[in-house]
Write a protein that holds these residues in place. Sequence first.
Motif, short mmCIF file in Angstrom:
data_model
loop_
_atom_site.label_atom_id
_atom_site.label_comp_id
_atom_site.label_asym_id
_atom_site.label_seq_id
_atom_site.Cartn_x
_atom_site.Cartn_y
_atom_site.Cartn_z
N UNK A 170 -34.45 21.01 -15.41
CA UNK A 170 -35.76 21.63 -15.36
C UNK A 170 -35.28 22.66 -15.91
N UNK A 171 -33.90 23.49 -16.38
CA UNK A 171 -33.60 24.42 -17.11
C UNK A 171 -33.52 24.55 -18.71
N UNK A 172 -32.44 23.18 -19.15
CA UNK A 172 -32.62 22.76 -19.91
C UNK A 172 -33.56 22.15 -20.75
N UNK A 173 -34.88 21.78 -19.97
CA UNK A 173 -35.43 20.37 -20.76
C UNK A 173 -35.18 19.66 -21.24
N UNK A 174 -34.14 19.31 -21.06
CA UNK A 174 -33.56 17.72 -21.75
C UNK A 174 -34.09 16.83 -20.77
N UNK A 175 -33.81 15.90 -22.19
CA UNK A 175 -35.31 14.63 -21.53
C UNK A 175 -33.70 13.56 -20.64
N UNK A 176 -34.31 13.41 -19.44
CA UNK A 176 -33.06 12.04 -18.78
C UNK A 176 -33.60 10.48 -19.08
N UNK A 177 -34.82 10.50 -18.90
CA UNK A 177 -35.58 9.31 -18.60
C UNK A 177 -37.15 9.01 -19.22
N UNK A 178 -37.58 8.52 -20.22
CA UNK A 178 -38.63 8.94 -21.20
C UNK A 178 -39.50 7.18 -20.62
N UNK A 179 -40.08 6.98 -20.39
CA UNK A 179 -40.64 5.65 -19.97
C UNK A 179 -42.11 5.08 -20.31
N UNK A 180 -42.54 3.82 -20.63
CA UNK A 180 -44.10 3.77 -21.58
C UNK A 180 -43.74 4.00 -22.65
N UNK A 181 -45.55 3.39 -23.33
CA UNK A 181 -46.22 3.39 -23.23
C UNK A 181 -46.54 1.52 -21.43
N UNK A 182 -47.45 2.40 -20.74
CA UNK A 182 -48.61 1.67 -20.08
C UNK A 182 -50.14 1.35 -19.99
N UNK A 183 -50.54 0.44 -19.65
CA UNK A 183 -51.82 0.18 -20.37
C UNK A 183 -52.61 -0.17 -19.05
N UNK A 184 -54.34 0.27 -19.20
CA UNK A 184 -54.55 0.43 -17.97
C UNK A 184 -53.84 1.08 -16.42
#
Length: 211
Positions: free
Chosen positions: A102-116
Amino acid sequence: MAKRKKKYYVVWIGVKPGIYESWDECRAQITAFPGAKYKSFKTKQEAESAFRKSPADVIQRKTKSKSKAADLTKANILWNSLSVDAACSGNPGIMEYRGVHTKTREEIFRKGPYYDATNNVGEFLALVHGLALLKKNDKPDTIIYTDSRTALSWIRNMKVKTTLKRNDKNDEVFVMIDKALKWLKNNPITNPIIKWDTKSWGEIPADFGRK
């Protein structure tokens, strides 16, 4: 019909500076006038007092007051936390989700892209992903922020009430939903989940910035 409250309009810089008693009169003085300065007041006394001052003093003071109020509100944010969000191009469309500090905005995880898929489904999956990750990392007290009331209700009821129809394109998404629900049933939630106050705090830190 309720009677509209009367307002007084001060025009410091315009075609003809002065105090006006209707918006139409005020608008005539400021429309297409470069650098026009004006402001409305509830009483004639307030307007007369403001007109005797510099517009910078009156308008800037209001801006500073709002900024101070916003800063005080933001003081309620618990910064050492995880914020999650999703984005979807279309409904249904291409969806992805992520979690950031929340404070640093460091990305911890990211998933995708998923379709439809849909944004609501993405918000739900992001929340469960965050919960599972914190449990795995032995952080049972870390707060999670989400700006989705729908995802919160799905978590609370352990049921995904989506109108999305399962097909060949989004079968992976439905498999993930099933796994998420199974995880919720087998793992008591210990992490506090808090609704992000977008109105007071602005966009959640995990926002994809595509609005």
